[in-house]
Design an enzyme around this catalytic site. Structure first.
Site, PDB file in Angstrom:
ATOM      1  N   LYS A 131      31.025  28.752  35.630  1.00 32.17           N
ATOM      2  CA  LYS A 131      31.115  29.965  36.427  1.00 32.17           C
ATOM      3  C   LYS A 131      29.706  30.394  36.842  1.00 32.17           C
ATOM      4  O   LYS A 131      28.798  30.439  36.029  1.00 32.17           O
ATOM      5  CB  LYS A 131      31.794  31.074  35.617  1.00 32.17           C
ATOM      6  CG  LYS A 131      32.118  32.322  36.430  1.00 32.17           C
ATOM      7  CD  LYS A 131      32.968  33.292  35.637  1.00 32.17           C
ATOM      8  CE  LYS A 131      33.349  34.501  36.484  1.00 32.17           C
ATOM      9  NZ  LYS A 131      34.220  35.450  35.752  1.00 32.17           N
TER      10      LYS A 131
ATOM     11  N   GLU B  79      49.321  41.173  28.559  1.00 32.29           N
ATOM     12  CA  GLU B  79      49.671  42.583  28.504  1.00 32.29           C
ATOM     13  C   GLU B  79      50.945  42.831  27.703  1.00 32.29           C
ATOM     14  O   GLU B  79      51.045  43.822  26.963  1.00 32.29           O
ATOM     15  CB  GLU B  79      49.829  43.144  29.922  1.00 32.29           C
ATOM     16  CG  GLU B  79      48.540  43.208  30.717  1.00 32.29           C
ATOM     17  CD  GLU B  79      48.207  41.916  31.439  1.00 32.29           C
ATOM     18  OE1 GLU B  79      47.162  41.865  32.116  1.00 32.29           O
ATOM     19  OE2 GLU B  79      48.994  40.940  31.319  1.00 32.29           O
TER      20      GLU B  79
ATOM     21  N   ARG C 269      52.755  44.937  34.267  1.00 28.43           N
ATOM     22  CA  ARG C 269      53.168  43.617  33.789  1.00 28.43           C
ATOM     23  C   ARG C 269      53.875  43.694  32.432  1.00 28.43           C
ATOM     24  O   ARG C 269      54.437  42.705  31.972  1.00 28.43           O
ATOM     25  CB  ARG C 269      51.934  42.707  33.682  1.00 28.43           C
ATOM     26  CG  ARG C 269      51.287  42.416  35.031  1.00 28.43           C
ATOM     27  CD  ARG C 269      49.849  41.924  34.895  1.00 28.43           C
ATOM     28  NE  ARG C 269      49.707  40.707  34.147  1.00 28.43           N
ATOM     29  CZ  ARG C 269      49.735  39.469  34.669  1.00 28.43           C
ATOM     30  NH1 ARG C 269      49.922  39.319  35.966  1.00 28.43           N
ATOM     31  NH2 ARG C 269      49.567  38.416  33.910  1.00 28.43           N
TER      32      ARG C 269
END
Length: 590
Positions: free
Chosen positions: A248, A336, A364
């Site tokens: 990244k 979640e 969610r």
């Protein structure tokens, strides 16, 4: 001097005209282009830099848009956008009336599926692949690019589980860089690390056990190797899985070294990579830091306090508690549903659980909120960061539905603090012990007060109060938008006709005060930074109807539509809930 390749590419068709030996040059140009634009316009940087070679290879090998390419979450799709006809307007990325910061079906035929929340790509791509088979198209390819943080989510495994018993022409590409926004966590992360390091025997490969043709891991920055493997996989039928290792922030030293900060670094120097500092001296705190500092202080005094966040320890500032009490503060990854039910389980054992989830992400876990928390009346404390309009992340991230989807649930207390002091006091009050679960919603960004650390005070549940007296019109506000109301009234020299009331509790409502208001005032205006359909204003309309009041009521808030990206001020202006719009509204009443 080499001629610029990127300037001549307006679609993947142009890209495929290049010789494969030209692609490393194109990768450098694409990386430089992203850096140049994002350094000035801001946005998500590190994720897109990490997949430059993979992006080029996918569009080079596959016949997009006929072959379907789905990017999970979409933070990493800037290179994809630039190569698919949006180079010239990429400078409008995440701006009002500009292009979205995430893939969006209505924006381009190359955006096969709209994304913004994680872990949906495998299910979506599998759905497309099965549909292709049903239509007799067995040659079309369907590619899902998903990160190592996103693949740990339950929905991703649901997709893998189903795909493994189909003959769908599906390719799942794991973009493994060991980080989402914060570093990846959990047993799956440890498994993938072992695979990368060659410490896990190939016969123990869990992906192969799910009936995928597994290959990798390969270097995602070796564009020749990626293309070679993609060409091979094009000839393989059925579900396939390619494990790609990337870095990244690749190509910008600071972004590689500080991957959390450079996920979305703000403005920075494109040449040096150094972030352009913003003076934060004498500024009010961010609401997330009010939460983080307060829960740490409370946890030092109350050993039963637990903190939970699904993959946002830095963004929520729960990391402050994690650093001091790692055994009592948990990052559970992009999960979640698990976070909510984990909190419920802890609450059954007498723990005081603060479950910190961005408002948009609590959507969610709606079933878990109802079934596992409120149905059992467990006093979980939900801290909903990024409530209201959040700005440039746009429709997928606005936290504007929570008032509507929470207030309809039995046993749920719903509270929106007007300022930092109210936030710290409701956190203090909640940890003293409540009879019901509570959702505390607060916005992204900074508050109003630099001196917010005052002695704790207990808040009376369900209590509203008058901020300004008046005679004819009562303005009822919920949460921090009340500060906008106050400013608008001050700009009008606080007209005596207009009263202002702070209603922080949407549930339970202060019905005693409402009876007084409807008995006294000719008109009531409600203002909220949530959807007008089903939210705070709807609750006031219901109260008036049930009690047969006939005062005129006007509801101000987010209209019944998905709101695009833009600055918070621009979006408030669009919704006519900024200071200037409220001044106009109030002036018409005088």
């Amino acid at each position: 001097m080499l001629s610029n390749l990127l300037s001549s590419i307006n679609s993947p068709t142009d890209l495929r005209q290049l010789d494969v030996n030209q692609l490393p040059q194109l990768a450098q140009e694409l990386r430089d282009f992203i850096i140049d634009v994002v350094s000035v316009k801001e946005g998500h940087l590190g994720a897109s830099l990490g997949v430059v070679e993979l992006t080029i290879a996918l569009h080079y090998v596959f016949d997009t848009p006929n072959d379907r390419l789905i990017w999970d979450v979409g933070h990493q799709a800037y290179g994809h956008k630039i190569l698919t006809g949006r180079r010239d307007n990429f400078h409008t990325n995440r701006q009002f009336h500009g292009i979205s910061g995430f893939p969006k079906r209505s924006e381009s035929e190359y955006d096969a599926f709209g994304v913004g929340h994680s872990s949906t790509s495998i299910s979506a791509a599998l759905g497309m692949a099965i549909a292709s088979n049903l239509k007799g198209d067995f040659e079309k390819h369907h590619i899902a690019v998903i990160g190592d943080a996103s693949i740990a989510s339950g929905m991703a495994f649901e997709g893998l589980n189903h795909a493994g018993v189909t003959d769908a022409n599906l390719l799942v590409i794991l973009n493994d860089n060991a980080i989402g926004i914060d570093p990846s966590v959990g047993a799956l992360k440890n498994y993938l690390t072992a695979v990368k390091e060659g410490k896990n025997p190939r016969q123990n490969n869990m992906i192969k056990s799910l009936n995928f043709d597994y290959s990798g891991p390969i270097d995602g920055h070796d564009i020749q190797a990626v293309i070679q493997e993609l060409e091979r996989l094009k000839k393989v039928k059925g579900p396939k899985f390619l494990h790609v290792i990337t870095t990244k922030g690749k190509g910008l030293q600071q972004a590689e070294e500080n991957q959390v900060q450079y996920h979305a670094p703000g403005k920075f120097d494109a040449n040096t990579g150094e972030i352009i500092p913003k003076s934060e001296e004498h500024l009010p705190p961010k609401y997330q830091d009010v939460f983080g500092e307060t829960i740490l202080d409370l946890a030092q005094k109350n050993e039963k306090i637990i903190g939970i966040t699904p993959a946002m320890p830095t963004g929520s500032s729960l990391k402050l508690m994690m650093d001091v009490f790692p055994e009592r503060a948990f990052d559970v990854g992009i999960a979640e549903q698990h976070a909510v039910t984990l909190a419920a389980g802890m609450a059954t054992q007498g723990m005081v659980v603060f479950c910190n989830i961005y408002s948009t992400f609590l959507q969610r876990a709606y079933d878990q909120v109802i079934h596992d928390v409120t149905l059992q009346n467990l006093p979980v404390i939900f801290c909903l960061d990024r409530a209201g309009l959040v700005g440039e992340d746009g429709a997928t991230h606005h936290g504007v539905f929570d008032l509507a989807y929470l207030r309809c649930i039995p046993n749920m207390i719903v509270y929106s603090p007007r300022n930092e002091m109210a936030l710290q006091n409701i956190l203090y009050t909640a940890q003293l012990g409540l009879e019901h679960p509570i959702a505390i919603r607060y916005p992204r960004g900074r508050g109003q007060n630099t001196h917010w650390k005052i002695p704790y005070e207990t808040i009376t549940i369900g209590k509203a109060h008058c901020i300004k007296e008046g005679t004819k019109v009562a303005v009822l506000s919920n949460g921090t938008i009340g500060n906008t109301v106050t400013q608008a009234l001050e700009n009008l020299q606080n007209p005596s006709d207009i009263a202002h009331f702070d209603f922080p509790f949407v549930k339970p409502l202060d019905e005693k005060l409402l009876h007084t208001i409807f008995s006294k005032f000719e008109m009531v205006i409600t203002i909220e930074d949530g959807t007008i359909t089903g939210g705070f204003g709807s609750a006031i309309l219901e109260f008036a109807a049930i009690n047969n009041y006939h005062s005129k009521i006007q509801v101000v808030g987010v209209p019944d539509q998905f709101i695009e990206q833009g600055t918070v001020l621009e979006l408030q202006q669009f919704c006519k809930m900024d200071v200037s719009s409220l001044e106009v509204l109030f002036r018409e009443l005088l």
